[in-house]
Enzyme design. Structure first.
Site, PDB file in Angstrom:
ATOM      1  N   SER A  82       0.800  -1.229   0.000  1.00  7.10           N
ATOM      2  CA  SER A  82       0.000   0.000   0.000  1.00  7.10           C
ATOM      3  C   SER A  82       0.832   1.280   0.000  1.00  7.10           C
ATOM      4  O   SER A  82       0.268   2.374   0.130  1.00  7.10           O
ATOM      5  CB  SER A  82      -0.929   0.002   1.219  1.00  7.10           C
ATOM      6  OG  SER A  82      -0.174   0.052   2.406  1.00  7.10           O
ATOM      7  N   TYR A 143       4.576   1.838  -6.998  1.00  4.02           N
ATOM      8  CA  TYR A 143       3.277   1.580  -6.366  1.00  4.02           C
ATOM      9  C   TYR A 143       2.145   2.151  -7.228  1.00  4.02           C
ATOM     10  O   TYR A 143       1.168   1.454  -7.549  1.00  4.02           O
ATOM     11  CB  TYR A 143       3.275   2.181  -4.955  1.00  4.02           C
ATOM     12  CG  TYR A 143       1.924   2.285  -4.305  1.00  4.02           C
ATOM     13  CD1 TYR A 143       1.209   1.144  -3.942  1.00  4.02           C
ATOM     14  CD2 TYR A 143       1.347   3.534  -4.041  1.00  4.02           C
ATOM     15  CE1 TYR A 143      -0.037   1.246  -3.336  1.00  4.02           C
ATOM     16  CE2 TYR A 143       0.115   3.637  -3.429  1.00  4.02           C
ATOM     17  CZ  TYR A 143      -0.582   2.494  -3.083  1.00  4.02           C
ATOM     18  OH  TYR A 143      -1.819   2.602  -2.484  1.00  4.02           O
TER      19      TYR A 143
HETATM   20  P1  NAI Z   1      -2.409  -1.751   4.573  1.00  6.44           P
HETATM   21  O1  NAI Z   1      -0.997  -1.868   4.134  1.00  6.44           O
HETATM   22  O2  NAI Z   1      -2.677  -1.411   5.989  1.00  6.44           O
HETATM   23  O3  NAI Z   1      -3.181  -3.112   4.242  1.00  6.44           O
HETATM   24  C1  NAI Z   1      -2.885  -3.897   3.116  1.00  6.44           C
HETATM   25  C2  NAI Z   1      -3.015  -5.355   3.519  1.00  6.44           C
HETATM   26  O4  NAI Z   1      -2.662  -6.157   2.381  1.00  6.44           O
HETATM   27  C3  NAI Z   1      -2.070  -5.750   4.669  1.00  6.44           C
HETATM   28  O5  NAI Z   1      -2.808  -6.284   5.753  1.00  6.44           O
HETATM   29  C4  NAI Z   1      -1.135  -6.754   4.050  1.00  6.44           C
HETATM   30  O6  NAI Z   1      -0.790  -7.830   4.921  1.00  6.44           O
HETATM   31  C5  NAI Z   1      -1.934  -7.265   2.856  1.00  6.44           C
HETATM   32  N1  NAI Z   1      -1.050  -7.808   1.831  1.00  6.44           N
HETATM   33  C6  NAI Z   1       0.132  -7.257   1.386  1.00  6.44           C
HETATM   34  N2  NAI Z   1       0.713  -8.084   0.519  1.00  6.44           N
HETATM   35  C7  NAI Z   1      -0.100  -9.163   0.392  1.00  6.44           C
HETATM   36  C8  NAI Z   1      -0.018 -10.355  -0.358  1.00  6.44           C
HETATM   37  N3  NAI Z   1       1.026 -10.622  -1.162  1.00  6.44           N
HETATM   38  N4  NAI Z   1      -1.008 -11.247  -0.243  1.00  6.44           N
HETATM   39  C9  NAI Z   1      -2.066 -11.001   0.588  1.00  6.44           C
HETATM   40  N5  NAI Z   1      -2.197  -9.895   1.316  1.00  6.44           N
HETATM   41  C10 NAI Z   1      -1.220  -8.982   1.229  1.00  6.44           C
HETATM   42  O7  NAI Z   1      -3.103  -0.694   3.604  1.00  6.44           O
HETATM   43  P2  NAI Z   1      -4.474   0.093   3.784  1.00  6.44           P
HETATM   44  O8  NAI Z   1      -4.175   1.487   4.162  1.00  6.44           O
HETATM   45  O9  NAI Z   1      -5.415  -0.694   4.589  1.00  6.44           O
HETATM   46  O10 NAI Z   1      -4.977   0.126   2.271  1.00  6.44           O
HETATM   47  C11 NAI Z   1      -5.784  -0.896   1.733  1.00  6.44           C
HETATM   48  C12 NAI Z   1      -5.812  -0.761   0.214  1.00  6.44           C
HETATM   49  O11 NAI Z   1      -6.266   0.537  -0.126  1.00  6.44           O
HETATM   50  C13 NAI Z   1      -4.442  -0.941  -0.444  1.00  6.44           C
HETATM   51  O12 NAI Z   1      -4.604  -1.604  -1.671  1.00  6.44           O
HETATM   52  C14 NAI Z   1      -3.979   0.489  -0.689  1.00  6.44           C
HETATM   53  O13 NAI Z   1      -3.119   0.551  -1.813  1.00  6.44           O
HETATM   54  C15 NAI Z   1      -5.312   1.174  -0.951  1.00  6.44           C
HETATM   55  N6  NAI Z   1      -5.253   2.597  -0.624  1.00  6.44           N
HETATM   56  C16 NAI Z   1      -5.272   3.004   0.687  1.00  6.44           C
HETATM   57  C17 NAI Z   1      -5.226   4.354   0.992  1.00  6.44           C
HETATM   58  C18 NAI Z   1      -5.340   4.859   2.386  1.00  6.44           C
HETATM   59  O14 NAI Z   1      -5.400   6.073   2.554  1.00  6.44           O
HETATM   60  N7  NAI Z   1      -5.386   4.013   3.421  1.00  6.44           N
HETATM   61  C19 NAI Z   1      -5.093   5.354  -0.074  1.00  6.44           C
HETATM   62  C20 NAI Z   1      -5.066   4.807  -1.416  1.00  6.44           C
HETATM   63  C21 NAI Z   1      -5.152   3.477  -1.660  1.00  6.44           C
HETATM   64  C1  15L Z   2      -1.963   5.624  -0.648  1.00  7.54           C
HETATM   65  O1  15L Z   2      -2.145   5.089  -1.743  1.00  7.54           O
HETATM   66  C2  15L Z   2      -1.465   4.854   0.508  1.00  7.54           C
HETATM   67  O2  15L Z   2      -1.949   3.513   0.496  1.00  7.54           O
HETATM   68  C3  15L Z   2      -1.790   5.472   1.840  1.00  7.54           C
HETATM   69  O3  15L Z   2      -0.970   4.854   2.825  1.00  7.54           O
HETATM   70  C4  15L Z   2      -1.611   6.985   1.841  1.00  7.54           C
HETATM   71  O4  15L Z   2      -0.284   7.295   1.865  1.00  7.54           O
HETATM   72  C5  15L Z   2      -2.339   7.612   0.661  1.00  7.54           C
HETATM   73  O5  15L Z   2      -2.096   6.966  -0.559  1.00  7.54           O
HETATM   74  C6  15L Z   2      -2.013   9.095   0.467  1.00  7.54           C
HETATM   75  O6  15L Z   2      -1.719   9.503  -0.650  1.00  7.54           O
HETATM   76  O7  15L Z   2      -2.085   9.844   1.447  1.00  7.54           O
END
Ligand code: NAI
Ligand code: 15L
Length: 271
Positions: A82, A143
């Site tokens: 992420s 990413y």
């Molecule tokens: P996070 O990093 O906390 O959660 C991602 C989860 O995916 C983790 O629990 C990790 O163990 C799992 N993961 C990683 N590699 C893996 C693999 N090979 N197989 C299975 N599971 C795997 O990220 P978060 O913040 O919860 O984000 C969730 C999704 O939303 C991600 O795809 C991220 O790119 C996207 N996103 C999140 C944003 C945010 O502001 N939190 C912003 C933009 C996108």
């Molecule tokens: C993302 O895509 C990331 O998953 C999150 O951790 C934040 O950094 C977010 O973008 C952001 O742009 O703030």
């Protein structure tokens, strides 16, 4: 989908990335939508509560992904790397992982996926610009590139097989903004859940790209092309304004303050 014997819209809804920051929030919030919520991640999911199933696997494991999708009606795909990283782990989780997911989705006959894309698919637009879903991709790192791949891959599976996807270019979804930049990109958890609801239950979505932010005072995104989703954010970053009083005084020569992707634009490459 809806079954006369059930009271919830889906029989089985899959949430990947369920142990992550957003996954933990969604685990509690999506229960009303399905008789069974299937939770997946690499691990760290604890015990299954009532109405939950836990199936841990690596997105890069093709056979495990085929099993993961069996009996699933719809997918919320939040698993994967992420943040910016070396290309190799991103390739495994976000590129090979996306291919495995959609192959399994196709074989299992799943009709709809909601894909957690990111603002970093377009992070190299300047923060003086307003962009919409049809403007060229401008990823700000490996990413962001992997998110572009996911958007293109899901487009292919829609054009070829009719599998519908809503790609949500999530801004910054955390309990509160963590920087001045996030005053623009903030997406509250309630608004995220509402956007997921719109993405799952709008009758026809085809292949839709939508920017996921709350109703903040400033925006870089024009969401009119996703108007059919009917997403109306209720929250705003405004209540957090006092945390970043110097927002208007940003220096003009730092790439992290010039581009929408903020610190991600200078984070890579990490070999
Ligand atoms: P996070 O990093 O906390 O959660 C991602 C989860 O995916 C983790 O629990 C990790 O163990 C799992 N993961 C990683 N590699 C893996 C693999 N090979 N197989 C299975 N599971 C795997 O990220 P978060 O913040 O919860 O984000 C969730 C999704 O939303 C991600 O795809 C991220 O790119 C996207 N996103 C999140 C944003 C945010 O502001 N939190 C912003 C933009 C996108
Ligand atoms: C993302 O895509 C990331 O998953 C999150 O951790 C934040 O950094 C977010 O973008 C952001 O742009 O703030």
């Amino acid at each position: 989908m809806t079954d006369a014997a059930t009271t919830k819209p889906f029989h089985r809804l899959l949430l990947t990335g369920a142990a992550g920051g957003l996954g933990k929030v969604l685990r509690e919030r999506i229960k009303p939508w399905a008789e069974i919520v299937r939770l997946s991640d690499l691990g760290g999911l604890g015990d299954a509560a009532e109405g939950e199933e836990i199936m841990c696997c690596d997105l890069a494991d093709n056979a495990a992904m085929l099993a993961l999708l069996e009996g699933v009606d719809a997918v919320l795909h939040f698993g994967g790397i992420s943040v910016e990283d070396r290309f190799e782990p991103i390739m495994q989780a976000n590129i090979l992982g996306l291919y495995n997911l959609y192959e399994a989705v196709h074989k299992a006959g799943v009709k709809r996926v909601v894909y957690a894309s990111s603002n970093h698919a377009t992070g190299f637009y300047k923060n003086t610009e307003v962009i919409d879903a049809d403007m060229p991709l401008r990823p700000d790192g490996f990413y962001g590139l992997s998110k572009c791949f996911g958007e293109a891959l899901s487009r292919y599976y829609y054009d070829r097989f009719g599998i519908e996807t809503v790609c949500i270019r999530i801004g910054s979804s955390f309990p509160e903004p963590k920087s001045a930049r996030m005053m623009t990109t903030y997406l509250s958890y309630d608004d995220l859940v509402e956007l997921l609801r719109c993405s799952l239950f709008t009758p026809r979505v085809g292949h839709t790209i939508v920017f996921g932010t709350s109703s903040n005072d400033t925006t870089w995104y024009d969401n009119r092309k996703a108007g059919h989703l009917g997403f109306k954010p209720k929250d705003s970053s405004r209540p957090f304004k006092h945390l970043f009083p110097d927002t208007a005084e940003r220096p003009g020569d730092d790439p992290a303050t010039i581009y929408q992707g903020g610190p991600f634009v200078t984070a890579g490459p990490m070999y």
